[in-house]
Motif scaffolding. Sequence first.
Motif, PDB file in Angstrom:
ATOM      1  N   VAL A  16       0.833  -1.731   0.018  1.00  0.00           N
ATOM      2  CA  VAL A  16       0.012   0.026  -0.097  1.00  0.00           C
ATOM      3  C   VAL A  16       0.857   1.499   0.515  1.00  0.00           C
ATOM      4  N   GLY A  17       1.039   2.123  -0.528  1.00  0.00           N
ATOM      5  CA  GLY A  17       1.657   3.101  -1.317  1.00  0.00           C
ATOM      6  C   GLY A  17       3.040   3.084  -1.898  1.00  0.00           C
ATOM      7  N   GLY A  18       2.457   3.742  -2.920  1.00  0.00           N
ATOM      8  CA  GLY A  18       3.906   3.893  -4.562  1.00  0.00           C
ATOM      9  C   GLY A  18       4.783   4.760  -4.085  1.00  0.00           C
ATOM     10  N   GLY A  19       5.694   5.176  -3.527  1.00  0.00           N
ATOM     11  CA  GLY A  19       6.804   5.801  -2.723  1.00  0.00           C
ATOM     12  C   GLY A  19       7.836   5.257  -2.819  1.00  0.00           C
ATOM     13  N   ALA A  20       8.522   5.918  -2.582  1.00  0.00           N
ATOM     14  CA  ALA A  20      10.296   5.219  -2.650  1.00  0.00           C
ATOM     15  C   ALA A  20       9.852   3.973  -1.825  1.00  0.00           C
ATOM     16  N   ALA A  21       9.609   3.953  -0.471  1.00  0.00           N
ATOM     17  CA  ALA A  21       9.625   2.801   0.445  1.00  0.00           C
ATOM     18  C   ALA A  21       8.056   1.691  -0.052  1.00  0.00           C
ATOM     19  N   GLY A  22       7.310   1.826  -0.382  1.00  0.00           N
ATOM     20  CA  GLY A  22       6.454   0.100  -1.693  1.00  0.00           C
ATOM     21  C   GLY A  22       7.274  -0.051  -2.793  1.00  0.00           C
ATOM     22  N   VAL A  39      -0.475  -0.546  -4.529  1.00  0.00           N
ATOM     23  CA  VAL A  39      -1.490  -0.095  -4.833  1.00  0.00           C
ATOM     24  C   VAL A  39      -1.572   1.293  -4.367  1.00  0.00           C
ATOM     25  N   ASP A  40      -1.382   2.515  -4.996  1.00  0.00           N
ATOM     26  CA  ASP A  40      -0.894   3.537  -4.387  1.00  0.00           C
ATOM     27  C   ASP A  40      -1.445   4.801  -5.031  1.00  0.00           C
ATOM     28  N   ALA A  41      -1.473   5.766  -4.708  1.00  0.00           N
ATOM     29  CA  ALA A  41      -3.009   7.035  -4.022  1.00  0.00           C
ATOM     30  C   ALA A  41      -2.152   8.309  -5.189  1.00  0.00           C
ATOM     31  N   GLY A  42      -1.030   7.908  -5.367  1.00  0.00           N
ATOM     32  CA  GLY A  42      -0.165   9.078  -6.101  1.00  0.00           C
ATOM     33  C   GLY A  42      -0.149   9.982  -5.898  1.00  0.00           C
ATOM     34  N   GLU A  43      -0.381  10.301  -4.252  1.00  0.00           N
ATOM     35  CA  GLU A  43       0.389  11.579  -3.690  1.00  0.00           C
ATOM     36  C   GLU A  43       1.734  11.418  -3.309  1.00  0.00           C
ATOM     37  N   PRO A  44       2.322  11.451  -3.604  1.00  0.00           N
ATOM     38  CA  PRO A  44       4.118  11.452  -2.633  1.00  0.00           C
ATOM     39  C   PRO A  44       4.307  12.838  -2.457  1.00  0.00           C
ATOM     40  N   ARG A  45       4.833  12.334  -0.523  1.00  0.00           N
ATOM     41  CA  ARG A  45       4.992  13.884   0.684  1.00  0.00           C
ATOM     42  C   ARG A  45       6.054  14.821  -0.592  1.00  0.00           C
ATOM     43  N   ASN A  46       7.140  14.452  -1.310  1.00  0.00           N
ATOM     44  CA  ASN A  46       8.248  15.389  -1.512  1.00  0.00           C
ATOM     45  C   ASN A  46       7.257  16.232  -3.218  1.00  0.00           C
ATOM     46  N   ALA A  47       6.412  15.519  -3.363  1.00  0.00           N
ATOM     47  CA  ALA A  47       5.736  16.297  -4.511  1.00  0.00           C
ATOM     48  C   ALA A  47       5.884  17.614  -4.758  1.00  0.00           C
ATOM     49  N   MET A  52      15.220  15.954  -5.908  1.00  0.00           N
ATOM     50  CA  MET A  52      15.533  15.197  -4.816  1.00  0.00           C
ATOM     51  C   MET A  52      16.607  15.181  -4.664  1.00  0.00           C
ATOM     52  N   GLN A  53      17.383  15.007  -3.370  1.00  0.00           N
ATOM     53  CA  GLN A  53      18.808  15.668  -3.249  1.00  0.00           C
ATOM     54  C   GLN A  53      19.073  14.519  -1.938  1.00  0.00           C
ATOM     55  N   GLY A  54      20.671  14.008  -1.621  1.00  0.00           N
ATOM     56  CA  GLY A  54      20.953  13.774  -0.939  1.00  0.00           C
ATOM     57  C   GLY A  54      20.999  12.299  -1.302  1.00  0.00           C
ATOM     58  N   ARG A  85      -6.674   4.137  -4.048  1.00  0.00           N
ATOM     59  CA  ARG A  85      -6.529   3.741  -2.522  1.00  0.00           C
ATOM     60  C   ARG A  85      -7.314   3.074  -1.617  1.00  0.00           C
ATOM     61  N   VAL A  86      -6.225   2.254  -0.963  1.00  0.00           N
ATOM     62  CA  VAL A  86      -6.877   1.709  -0.654  1.00  0.00           C
ATOM     63  C   VAL A  86      -7.518   1.997   1.165  1.00  0.00           C
ATOM     64  N   THR A  87      -8.556   2.145   1.074  1.00  0.00           N
ATOM     65  CA  THR A  87      -9.620   2.601   2.631  1.00  0.00           C
ATOM     66  C   THR A  87      -9.868   2.000   3.272  1.00  0.00           C
ATOM     67  N   GLY A 277       9.143   3.228   5.362  1.00  0.00           N
ATOM     68  CA  GLY A 277       9.196   4.821   4.698  1.00  0.00           C
ATOM     69  C   GLY A 277       8.587   5.595   6.232  1.00  0.00           C
ATOM     70  N   ASN A 278       8.214   6.670   5.764  1.00  0.00           N
ATOM     71  CA  ASN A 278       7.385   7.444   6.354  1.00  0.00           C
ATOM     72  C   ASN A 278       6.565   7.054   7.657  1.00  0.00           C
ATOM     73  N   ALA A 279       5.545   6.431   6.682  1.00  0.00           N
ATOM     74  CA  ALA A 279       4.525   5.579   7.577  1.00  0.00           C
ATOM     75  C   ALA A 279       5.195   5.324   8.979  1.00  0.00           C
ATOM     76  N   THR A 283      11.432  11.383  10.166  1.00  0.00           N
ATOM     77  CA  THR A 283      13.214  11.778   9.855  1.00  0.00           C
ATOM     78  C   THR A 283      13.305  10.525   8.371  1.00  0.00           C
ATOM     79  N   GLU A 284      12.543   9.575   8.183  1.00  0.00           N
ATOM     80  CA  GLU A 284      13.182   8.611   6.838  1.00  0.00           C
ATOM     81  C   GLU A 284      12.559   9.560   5.518  1.00  0.00           C
ATOM     82  N   GLN A 285      14.100  10.337   5.188  1.00  0.00           N
ATOM     83  CA  GLN A 285      14.302  10.212   3.651  1.00  0.00           C
ATOM     84  C   GLN A 285      13.945   9.462   2.718  1.00  0.00           C
ATOM     85  N   VAL A 286      14.424   9.741   1.546  1.00  0.00           N
ATOM     86  CA  VAL A 286      13.878   9.156   0.294  1.00  0.00           C
ATOM     87  C   VAL A 286      14.731   7.595   0.691  1.00  0.00           C
ATOM     88  N   VAL A 287      16.766   7.340   0.753  1.00  0.00           N
ATOM     89  CA  VAL A 287      17.432   6.863   0.445  1.00  0.00           C
ATOM     90  C   VAL A 287      16.796   5.763   1.884  1.00  0.00           C
TER      91      VAL A 287
HETATM   92  C1  LIG Z   1       9.574  19.721   0.287  1.00  0.00           C
HETATM   93  C2  LIG Z   1       9.375  18.396   0.924  1.00  0.00           C
HETATM   94  C3  LIG Z   1      11.053  17.904   0.107  1.00  0.00           C
HETATM   95  C4  LIG Z   1      11.695  16.710   0.517  1.00  0.00           C
HETATM   96  N1  LIG Z   1      13.146  16.622  -0.203  1.00  0.00           N
HETATM   97  C5  LIG Z   1      14.069  14.937   0.091  1.00  0.00           C
HETATM   98  C6  LIG Z   1      14.928  15.138  -0.377  1.00  0.00           C
HETATM   99  O1  LIG Z   1      15.973  16.119  -1.645  1.00  0.00           O
HETATM  100  N2  LIG Z   1      16.059  14.100  -0.680  1.00  0.00           N
HETATM  101  C7  LIG Z   1      15.141  13.138   0.681  1.00  0.00           C
HETATM  102  O2  LIG Z   1      15.823  12.090   0.663  1.00  0.00           O
HETATM  103  N3  LIG Z   1      13.794  13.537   0.815  1.00  0.00           N
HETATM  104  C8  LIG Z   1      13.214  15.059   0.501  1.00  0.00           C
HETATM  105  N4  LIG Z   1      11.720  14.605   1.649  1.00  0.00           N
HETATM  106  C9  LIG Z   1      10.644  13.808   2.522  1.00  0.00           C
HETATM  107  C10 LIG Z   1      10.966  12.600   1.301  1.00  0.00           C
HETATM  108  O3  LIG Z   1       9.284  13.184   0.946  1.00  0.00           O
HETATM  109  C11 LIG Z   1      10.083  11.145   2.279  1.00  0.00           C
HETATM  110  O4  LIG Z   1      11.671  10.706   2.202  1.00  0.00           O
HETATM  111  C12 LIG Z   1      10.013  10.929   1.334  1.00  0.00           C
HETATM  112  O5  LIG Z   1       8.713  10.906   0.231  1.00  0.00           O
HETATM  113  C13 LIG Z   1       9.447   8.790   1.809  1.00  0.00           C
HETATM  114  O6  LIG Z   1       8.834   7.994   1.090  1.00  0.00           O
HETATM  115  P1  LIG Z   1       7.572   7.067   1.256  1.00  0.00           P
HETATM  116  O7  LIG Z   1       6.973   6.066   0.358  1.00  0.00           O
HETATM  117  O8  LIG Z   1       7.902   6.577   2.747  1.00  0.00           O
HETATM  118  O9  LIG Z   1       6.620   8.183   1.537  1.00  0.00           O
HETATM  119  P2  LIG Z   1       5.363   8.826   0.157  1.00  0.00           P
HETATM  120  O10 LIG Z   1       7.214   9.445  -0.745  1.00  0.00           O
HETATM  121  O11 LIG Z   1       4.781  10.210   0.624  1.00  0.00           O
HETATM  122  O12 LIG Z   1       5.015   8.006  -0.814  1.00  0.00           O
HETATM  123  C14 LIG Z   1       3.898   7.154   0.153  1.00  0.00           C
HETATM  124  C15 LIG Z   1       2.635   7.395  -1.115  1.00  0.00           C
HETATM  125  O13 LIG Z   1       1.452   6.391  -0.691  1.00  0.00           O
HETATM  126  C16 LIG Z   1       0.504   6.739  -0.896  1.00  0.00           C
HETATM  127  N5  LIG Z   1      -1.076   6.794   0.049  1.00  0.00           N
HETATM  128  C17 LIG Z   1      -1.075   6.763   0.842  1.00  0.00           C
HETATM  129  N6  LIG Z   1      -2.034   6.268   1.723  1.00  0.00           N
HETATM  130  C18 LIG Z   1      -1.801   5.293   0.968  1.00  0.00           C
HETATM  131  C19 LIG Z   1      -3.445   4.410   0.318  1.00  0.00           C
HETATM  132  N7  LIG Z   1      -4.852   4.313   1.695  1.00  0.00           N
HETATM  133  N8  LIG Z   1      -3.647   3.584   0.083  1.00  0.00           N
HETATM  134  C20 LIG Z   1      -2.736   3.770  -1.553  1.00  0.00           C
HETATM  135  N9  LIG Z   1      -1.419   4.943  -1.592  1.00  0.00           N
HETATM  136  C21 LIG Z   1      -1.663   5.747  -0.646  1.00  0.00           C
HETATM  137  C22 LIG Z   1       0.757   8.061  -1.132  1.00  0.00           C
HETATM  138  O14 LIG Z   1       0.237   8.819  -2.343  1.00  0.00           O
HETATM  139  C23 LIG Z   1       2.058   7.795  -1.573  1.00  0.00           C
HETATM  140  O15 LIG Z   1       2.211   8.113  -3.433  1.00  0.00           O
HETATM  141  C24 LIG Z   1      11.418  15.767   1.206  1.00  0.00           C
HETATM  142  C25 LIG Z   1      10.019  16.107   1.797  1.00  0.00           C
HETATM  143  C26 LIG Z   1       9.287  17.227   1.520  1.00  0.00           C
HETATM  144  C27 LIG Z   1       8.088  17.216   1.617  1.00  0.00           C
END
Ligand SMILES: Cc1cc2nc3c(=O)[nH]c(=O)nc-3n(C[C@H](O)[C@H](O)[C@H](O)COP(=O)(O)OP(=O)(O)OC[C@H]3O[C@@H](n4cnc5c(N)ncnc54)[C@H](O)[C@@H]3O)c2cc1C
Length: 315
Positions: A16-22, A39-47, A52-54, A85-87, A277-279, A283-287
């Motif tokens: 659930v979630g298609g960001g870096a972690a998923g 299943v990804d709602a497509g709203e990553p945090r760093n949109a 993206m740095q580091g 989105r998983v509800t 990931g951020n779930a 402090t979880e960065q992309v890496v």
């Molecule tokens: C402005 C900004 C800039 C940043 N810059 C950097 C950077 O330069 N370098 C860096 O390392 N980090 C950066 N970050 C931090 C980075 O965004 C996070 O580390 C990263 O996004 C975490 O990845 P994630 O996969 O946990 O979550 P996300 O990337 O947020 O992905 C989560 C995904 O899950 C989806 N989702 C949520 N709920 C559901 C659901 N119920 N069903 C289906 N899908 C769902 C969301 O829509 C989203 O697509 C930045 C953050 C911000 C806010």
Amino acid sequence: MTEQDLNDGRYDVVVVGGGAAGLSAALVLGRARHRTLVVDAGEPRNAPSAHMQGYLSRDGMPPAEFLALGREEIARYGVELVRDRVTDVARGEDFTLTLERGGGVRARRIVVATGLKDEMPDVPGVAERFGRDVLHCPFCHGWEVRDEPFGVLASSPAGVHQALMVSRWSKDVTFFLHRVAEEELSDLDLRRLAAAGVDVVPGEVAGLVVEDDRLTGVRTADGTVHSRSVVFVAPRPVPQTGLLERLGAEMDETPFGTYPVVDPNGLTSVPGVWAAGNAIGFTEQVVHAASGGYRAATAIVGDLRMADLDAALGA
Ligand SMILES: Cc1cc2nc3c(=O)[nH]c(=O)nc-3n(C[C@H](O)[C@H](O)[C@H](O)COP(=O)(O)OP(=O)(O)OC[C@H]3O[C@@H](n4cnc5c(N)ncnc54)[C@H](O)[C@@H]3O)c2cc1C
């Protein structure tokens, strides 16, 4: 993918979630030949951010490009991805996940990689400029704005830490106390701020001054405009952990949100449910998120392997 397909059979793993972690979890699961759905709602945090740095070897890459490459990579291994989105989620012999657009999917194991939302301070103009010249993280953006005149908007006395940190990237830092009273700062805070050369401005911030789509200043309630081209803020992290709570996962309340209790591979207190990931932490960065997804996936591969072998032994 049609609803029919989604309901057809069960997945080994639903992520659930298609960001870096998923996506990272999905890549490892696909390569381990597991039937996997993201299943990804497509709203990553760093949109909101253009770069993206580091992330070693990907430093400066647009976040959308990074995720598009990830989606291409998982597709090579037969991993399916659906924009939805998983509800809801229920635990029985399998997990049953409900999708917003209707229908549901079944999975033997799940990874919750739903990230977090940043709730912006209630100051006019701040939310609109987030990720551009209103920033939260010097590790993400500090280099790009080095030596510019910074403002730091306090949301609490802990804002002192942010002001001290960002003073590594610029010697011209103004700390706006906003709704924090000066008496809330300790003597050590004040001495550190002075040692770092940070100016402290008491009084509420009324808004940002923007000219030609660029931040030029911070206006305090007394009408003074302080010339600044970058403002650091501390958004309130709101972890997207509702699914874990519905499953009854043990949660840990922190000053930065409520996160699941997990083992080093992201296994929650609910058997069969991993998180990454951020779930699991703000402090979880992309890496870190990518690494957490990888660790969860390898643990799941082992868990499913043993479950299948034990089932065969039992039979
Ligand atoms: C402005 C900004 C800039 C940043 N810059 C950097 C950077 O330069 N370098 C860096 O390392 N980090 C950066 N970050 C931090 C980075 O965004 C996070 O580390 C990263 O996004 C975490 O990845 P994630 O996969 O946990 O979550 P996300 O990337 O947020 O992905 C989560 C995904 O899950 C989806 N989702 C949520 N709920 C559901 C659901 N119920 N069903 C289906 N899908 C769902 C969301 O829509 C989203 O697509 C930045 C953050 C911000 C806010």
